[in-house]
Design a protein around this motif. Structure first.
Motif, mmCIF file in Angstrom:
data_model
loop_
_atom_site.group_PDB
_atom_site.id
_atom_site.type_symbol
_atom_site.label_atom_id
_atom_site.label_comp_id
_atom_site.label_asym_id
_atom_site.label_seq_id
_atom_site.Cartn_x
_atom_site.Cartn_y
_atom_site.Cartn_z
ATOM 1 N N ALA A 63 0.819 -1.217 0.000
ATOM 2 C CA ALA A 63 0.000 0.000 0.000
ATOM 3 C C ALA A 63 0.849 1.263 0.000
ATOM 4 O O ALA A 63 0.765 2.096 -0.915
ATOM 5 C CB ALA A 63 -0.946 0.000 1.191
ATOM 6 N N ILE A 64 1.675 1.436 1.040
ATOM 7 C CA ILE A 64 2.477 2.671 1.133
ATOM 8 C C ILE A 64 3.839 2.460 1.781
ATOM 9 O O ILE A 64 4.637 3.400 1.868
ATOM 10 C CB ILE A 64 1.736 3.779 1.918
ATOM 11 N N GLY A 65 4.118 1.257 2.273
ATOM 12 C CA GLY A 65 5.415 1.021 2.894
ATOM 13 C C GLY A 65 5.607 1.726 4.211
ATOM 14 O O GLY A 65 6.734 2.062 4.591
ATOM 15 N N LEU A 66 4.523 1.947 4.964
ATOM 16 C CA LEU A 66 4.630 2.649 6.244
ATOM 17 C C LEU A 66 5.485 1.859 7.225
ATOM 18 O O LEU A 66 6.357 2.424 7.897
ATOM 19 C CB LEU A 66 3.230 2.884 6.827
ATOM 20 N N THR A 191 4.300 11.337 7.940
ATOM 21 C CA THR A 191 4.963 10.158 7.375
ATOM 22 C C THR A 191 4.118 9.531 6.277
ATOM 23 O O THR A 191 4.632 9.144 5.215
ATOM 24 C CB THR A 191 5.244 9.123 8.478
ATOM 25 N N ILE A 192 2.808 9.438 6.494
ATOM 26 C CA ILE A 192 1.924 8.906 5.457
ATOM 27 C C ILE A 192 1.943 9.812 4.228
ATOM 28 O O ILE A 192 1.955 9.334 3.083
ATOM 29 C CB ILE A 192 0.493 8.739 5.997
ATOM 30 N N ALA A 193 1.970 11.134 4.440
ATOM 31 C CA ALA A 193 2.039 12.070 3.314
ATOM 32 C C ALA A 193 3.288 11.816 2.476
ATOM 33 O O ALA A 193 3.236 11.808 1.239
ATOM 34 C CB ALA A 193 2.028 13.508 3.825
ATOM 35 N N LYS A 194 4.417 11.610 3.124
ATOM 36 C CA LYS A 194 5.659 11.339 2.400
ATOM 37 C C LYS A 194 5.547 10.043 1.600
ATOM 38 O O LYS A 194 6.024 9.967 0.459
ATOM 39 C CB LYS A 194 6.836 11.251 3.375
ATOM 40 N N GLN A 195 4.933 9.034 2.189
ATOM 41 C CA GLN A 195 4.787 7.755 1.493
ATOM 42 C C GLN A 195 3.800 7.861 0.334
ATOM 43 O O GLN A 195 3.976 7.225 -0.699
ATOM 44 C CB GLN A 195 4.363 6.663 2.475
ATOM 45 N N TYR A 198 5.713 9.270 -2.457
ATOM 46 C CA TYR A 198 6.596 8.254 -3.025
ATOM 47 C C TYR A 198 5.816 7.324 -3.953
ATOM 48 O O TYR A 198 6.294 6.966 -5.040
ATOM 49 C CB TYR A 198 7.237 7.451 -1.887
ATOM 50 N N GLU A 199 4.602 6.946 -3.553
ATOM 51 C CA GLU A 199 3.803 6.017 -4.346
ATOM 52 C C GLU A 199 3.327 6.617 -5.665
ATOM 53 O O GLU A 199 2.941 5.883 -6.568
ATOM 54 C CB GLU A 199 2.587 5.543 -3.532
ATOM 55 N N THR A 200 3.339 7.935 -5.791
ATOM 56 C CA THR A 200 2.867 8.543 -7.042
ATOM 57 C C THR A 200 3.707 8.121 -8.250
ATOM 58 O O THR A 200 3.241 8.216 -9.392
ATOM 59 C CB THR A 200 2.883 10.085 -6.945
ATOM 60 N N LYS A 208 -2.571 9.060 -9.000
ATOM 61 C CA LYS A 208 -1.445 9.954 -8.722
ATOM 62 C C LYS A 208 -1.950 11.312 -8.223
ATOM 63 O O LYS A 208 -1.453 11.851 -7.226
ATOM 64 C CB LYS A 208 -0.604 10.132 -9.988
ATOM 65 N N ALA A 209 -2.951 11.855 -8.880
ATOM 66 C CA ALA A 209 -3.500 13.157 -8.490
ATOM 67 C C ALA A 209 -4.144 13.085 -7.109
ATOM 68 O O ALA A 209 -3.999 14.011 -6.297
ATOM 69 C CB ALA A 209 -4.520 13.619 -9.530
ATOM 70 N N LEU A 210 -4.853 11.998 -6.835
ATOM 71 C CA LEU A 210 -5.504 11.829 -5.534
ATOM 72 C C LEU A 210 -4.471 11.722 -4.413
ATOM 73 O O LEU A 210 -4.647 12.313 -3.337
ATOM 74 C CB LEU A 210 -6.390 10.584 -5.550
#
Length: 373
Positions: A63-66, A191-195, A198-200, A208-210
């Protein structure tokens, strides 16, 4: 081994009730079956819940690598997949197979229901949905929980304040979800925002836009730790103007439940969060009488709690995978002073232990090249 129907039911139970797991449950069932067979063949012990725990870690990585952020950032976490295999007494070859299985899942997953749920929660404009999402990670993510400080002092404060175990627990989850900062100073939201950003690089244009929009919203969140306030004005049944004990005024603070009585000059202890330019009571608020008010000096209380948490960490030690004994304080609260060492430490590479550069002929020379923020 669970049937697909049984697995689907259990997989749903392991997630927040508002999350729809249908999008990738079949994918994770396929991994479950392969993992189950591997454990049956290679492990000296067997634990169904352990298999599910590794699946949740795999889903998080997809999902995001948290979990990976904290896995690299904190030596006390260590290599999650390796520790999982070690707990089942699996040999080196079986451990490699597990590692490949997780890596393949990250590469092949068709979508991520978890990431979609997280993004939708942030973009909903509904503070309750956002706070429920963050609190779910605080409650359920074992890797994240392992890097929290000793929580007994926060628990004791919230218990004294509420007098109710369930209410105190809710205040604790709300505090950790918005106010806890990791050793780099990042909240869970940041931290979630940074991930998300990264996922974009790995998703289609629409998602990507979301993700970018959600990351901007998460970065703009501002949280106030538990402290005391005086009611200045009641705008409507769910909106008050509050004055912090240091004189700061918060206009149009939104309460989670209607307030019908006249509360002018009444006092309360609460956590506040500003999200999408609106300020909300975060979780439970406790009304205080004049006698109790002086006891809840937020700055004094929090300084005392943080000191106690750090003192406990200074007296607690663990041994890394390479046999180095360090204090939990060093792991949870400090980063190397040298910028180069700090950069690599955040990727799980420590120059005071064997690392990849030892195999490449020694530590790198020259300036560090930084990627992203």
């Amino acid at each position: 081994m669970l049937t697909f129907v049984q697995f689907s039911s259990e997989w749903k139970r392991l997630h927040h009730p508002s999350m729809n797991v249908d999008g990738d449950v079949a994918f994770f069932y396929e991994i479950y079956v392969r993992l189950h067979r591997l454990v049956e063949q290679e492990a000296a012990a067997f634990d169904e819940q352990l298999i599910l725990s590794l699946l949740l870690y795999t889903e998080n990585t997809v999902a995001i690598g948290l979990d990976g952020v904290y896995e690299y950032r904190y030596r006390s976490v260590g290599d999650v997949a390796f520790s999982w295999c070690e707990s089942l007494d699996m040999n080196a070859e079986a451990t490699s197979q597990v590692d490949r299985l997780v890596s393949e899942a990250v590469a092949k997953v068709p979508c991520s229901a978890l990431r979609q749920w997280m993004t939708a929660s942030v973009l909903s404009g509904d503070f309750l949905r956002l706070s429920e999402m963050l609190a779910w990670f605080v409650r359920e993510d074992k890797v994240l929980r392992s890097v929290f400080p000793d929580l007994r002092y926060r628990k004791a404060m919230f218990m004294r304040l509420t007098g109710n175990k369930q209410s105190a627990k809710q205040m604790l989850w709300a505090d950790l979800a918005f106010n806890w900062r990791d050793k780099c100073g990042d909240s869970l939201a940041v931290t979630i925002a940074k991930q998300f950003r990264y996922e974009t690089s790995f998703v289609e244009a629409e998602e990507k836009a979301l993700l970018k929009e959600a990351a901007e919203i998460l970065d703009a969140i501002h949280a106030e730790r538990l402290d005391t306030y005086t009611v200045m004005e009641r705008t409507d049944d769910c909106t008050l103007t509050l004055r912090h004990r240091n004189g700061r005024v918060f206009h149009d603070v939104i309460f989670p439940v209607p307030i019908l009585e006249n509360l002018h000059n009444r006092h309360l202890a609460a956590q506040l969060v500003t999200y999408t330019d609106k300020t909300y009571i975060n979780g439970i608020a406790v009304w205080l009488n004049e006698e109790a008010l002086p006891m809840w000096n937020g700055e004094t209380n929090w300084n005392d709690i943080v000191k106690k948490e750090q003192d406990v960490a200074k007296l607690t030690y663990f041994t890394t995978a390479f046999g180095k004994r360090i204090s939990l304080y060093e792991d949870l609260y400090t980063v190397p002073e040298d910028p180069e060492e700090a950069y690599y430490a955040d990727m799980g590479i420590y120059f005071n232990e064997p690392n990849i550069f030892d195999f490449l002929g020694g530590r790198p020379n020259g300036r560090v090249i930084y990627f992203g923020s």
